[in-house]
Design a protein around this motif. Structure first.
Motif, PDB file in Angstrom:
ATOM      1  N   ASP A 176      -6.124   0.152  -3.860  1.00 22.12           N
ATOM      2  CA  ASP A 176      -5.827  -0.648  -2.803  1.00 22.12           C
ATOM      3  C   ASP A 176      -5.400  -1.899  -1.821  1.00 22.12           C
ATOM      4  OD1 ASP A 176      -4.814   0.574   0.533  1.00 22.12           O
ATOM      5  OD2 ASP A 176      -6.021  -0.974   0.776  1.00 22.12           O
ATOM      6  N   PRO A 177      -3.849  -2.410  -2.143  1.00 25.01           N
ATOM      7  CA  PRO A 177      -4.237  -3.912  -1.610  1.00 25.01           C
ATOM      8  C   PRO A 177      -4.664  -4.802   0.095  1.00 25.01           C
ATOM      9  CG  PRO A 177      -1.774  -2.760  -1.328  1.00 25.01           C
ATOM     10  CD  PRO A 177      -3.059  -1.190  -1.894  1.00 25.01           C
ATOM     11  N   ARG A 197       1.032  -0.721   0.049  1.00 19.04           N
ATOM     12  CA  ARG A 197      -0.424   0.182  -0.242  1.00 19.04           C
ATOM     13  C   ARG A 197       0.549   1.264   0.069  1.00 19.04           C
ATOM     14  NH1 ARG A 197      -3.975   1.386   4.727  1.00 19.04           N
ATOM     15  NH2 ARG A 197      -6.058   0.475   3.053  1.00 19.04           N
ATOM     16  N   VAL A 198       1.424   1.168   0.747  1.00 23.22           N
ATOM     17  CA  VAL A 198       3.234   2.277   0.650  1.00 23.22           C
ATOM     18  C   VAL A 198       3.016   2.584  -0.344  1.00 23.22           C
ATOM     19  CG1 VAL A 198       5.263   3.536   2.341  1.00 23.22           C
ATOM     20  CG2 VAL A 198       3.437   2.269   3.434  1.00 23.22           C
ATOM     21  N   TYR A 199       4.474   1.339  -1.228  1.00 27.16           N
ATOM     22  CA  TYR A 199       4.801   1.493  -2.362  1.00 27.16           C
ATOM     23  C   TYR A 199       3.634   2.213  -3.345  1.00 27.16           C
ATOM     24  CZ  TYR A 199       7.243   0.071  -6.853  1.00 27.16           C
ATOM     25  OH  TYR A 199       7.147   0.011  -7.968  1.00 27.16           O
ATOM     26  N   ASP A 234     -11.413  -3.671  -2.695  1.00 26.48           N
ATOM     27  CA  ASP A 234     -12.525  -2.991  -2.567  1.00 26.48           C
ATOM     28  C   ASP A 234     -12.950  -1.021  -3.017  1.00 26.48           C
ATOM     29  OD1 ASP A 234     -12.917  -2.496  -0.030  1.00 26.48           O
ATOM     30  OD2 ASP A 234     -14.496  -3.918  -0.138  1.00 26.48           O
ATOM     31  N   THR A 235     -11.438  -0.489  -2.310  1.00 24.22           N
ATOM     32  CA  THR A 235     -11.229   0.911  -2.258  1.00 24.22           C
ATOM     33  C   THR A 235     -10.306   0.903  -3.265  1.00 24.22           C
ATOM     34  OG1 THR A 235      -9.856   0.617  -0.575  1.00 24.22           O
ATOM     35  CG2 THR A 235     -12.295   0.503  -0.189  1.00 24.22           C
ATOM     36  N   PHE A 236     -10.170   2.527  -3.885  1.00 23.43           N
ATOM     37  CA  PHE A 236      -8.949   2.994  -4.309  1.00 23.43           C
ATOM     38  C   PHE A 236      -8.776   3.962  -3.879  1.00 23.43           C
ATOM     39  CE2 PHE A 236     -13.052   4.225  -5.931  1.00 23.43           C
ATOM     40  CZ  PHE A 236     -13.089   5.160  -6.487  1.00 23.43           C
ATOM     41  N   TRP A 237      -7.349   5.087  -4.366  1.00 23.73           N
ATOM     42  CA  TRP A 237      -6.997   5.654  -3.835  1.00 23.73           C
ATOM     43  C   TRP A 237      -6.588   7.159  -5.387  1.00 23.73           C
ATOM     44  CZ3 TRP A 237      -6.081   6.726   0.791  1.00 23.73           C
ATOM     45  CH2 TRP A 237      -5.842   6.191   1.766  1.00 23.73           C
TER      46      TRP A 237
END
Length: 311
Positions: free
Chosen positions: A90-91, A59-61, A95-98
């Motif tokens: 988002d890994p 996620r950080v990457y 079911d979400t995204f940034w």
């Protein structure tokens, strides 16, 4: 995490048992066969894709690279007012995204500026700043329709892990021509039979229009040419990949427009033959190659950022 197909799992196991090196911002290995780039590189080492000990580190990457992508796109001159939006799934919560908040400078984007949205309906679940309604509509419906991308649990090669949309000048002009790229250059071959044409239907402000756009984009497409609008590029594996297809398509659109303008009466283009096109697409058009093609720009932008994108 990246690259979990059976052959690549074996490559990763082999990679983990050999010397790991660092070249710029990407890892290398002395185990030649462990690399997806084994046939196109020479020397004692090969580049290999990043792997992560946890989804939290991935996620950080992903967030840091999304912030870098905005900065890279700005450096190419692709930022236009409040237009443009890029996202990555988002890994940890797939079911979400940034995605970027609307109005934030591409040139100053940080990972902490990113807004987390739900795939199902585009609703914001983490972040206070507003997001472009076209971003939540298009991105949510694309992620929803395509499912998880290459190498992901329950995913497929035709799934989606990231999306990029900006208003770059040559692509915007090319989008009005109602056609796809001609195979007049090696770079164009990467997009052969992988360009969707999406008719213009006005501004995108709701999920219904986002779903309409998504319906034109199949599992084989790298890009969708949004007619009279611009380009939506797809990352099956990474945000770096989606950004590269956006940049590379802009370069190809510029070449196409220049070639069209130079064509004399009675002349025709020299086209590559289909087998050479297919071979070239196989070599330079993979998701892994899309990731790697952005690596030099990522390294440069990390130098310019001095770590600010990680804040």
């Amino acid at each position: 995490m990246f690259l979990p197909t059976s052959s690549l799992r074996n490559a990763i196991r082999a990679f983990n048992s050999t010397t790991k090196l660092t070249q710029g911002n990407f890892p290398c290995t002395t185990n030649i066969v462990a690399s997806p780039f084994a046939s196109i590189q020479r020397g004692k080492t090969r580049t290999i894709m990043p792997t992560f000990p946890s989804v939290e580190e991935e996620r950080v990457y992903r967030k840091e690279h999304l912030a870098l992508v905005f900065r890279i796109l700005h450096r190419f001159g692709f930022a236009e007012g409040v237009a443009g939006h890029c996202s990555v799934r988002d890994p940890v919560q797939p079911d979400t995204f940034w995605v970027n908040p609307q109005g934030k400078s591409f040139a100053r984007m940080r990972q902490s500026d990113l807004i987390q949205c739900h795939v199902e309906n585009g609703d914001i679940i983490n972040g206070e700043l507003p997001v472009d309604a076209s971003a939540t509509s298009i991105h949510s419906q694309m992620y929803k329709a395509a499912g998880r991308g290459k190498g992901q649990k329950g995913g497929s090669d035709g799934g989606v892990e990231s999306l990029v949309h900006v208003h770059s000048p040559y692509t915007k002009a090319f989008s009005a021509l109602n056609r796809t790229l001609d195979m007049i250059s090696q770079d164009a071959c990467a997009f052969y039979n992988q360009q969707a044409l999406v008719p213009f239907a006005g501004g995108v402000f709701d999920n219904q229009e986002g779903a309409r756009i998504a319906s034109f984009i199949g599992p084989q497409h790298k890009v969708a040419i949004l007619q009279n609008h611009g380009l939506l590029s797809v990352g099956r594996l990474s945000i770096d990949e989606a950004a590269w297809w956006q940049i590379n398509f802009e370069m190809c659109a510029k070449t196409q427009i220049l070639a069209d303008s130079a064509l004399r009466s009675g002349e025709i283009f020299v086209f590559a033959n289909e087998q050479n096109i297919l071979d070239t697409r196989e070599e330079i058009g993979s998701p892994e190659m899309g990731w790697f093609c952005l690596a030099a720009y990522v390294e440069e932008e990390e130098w310019h950022s001095k770590g600010e994108h990680k804040l």
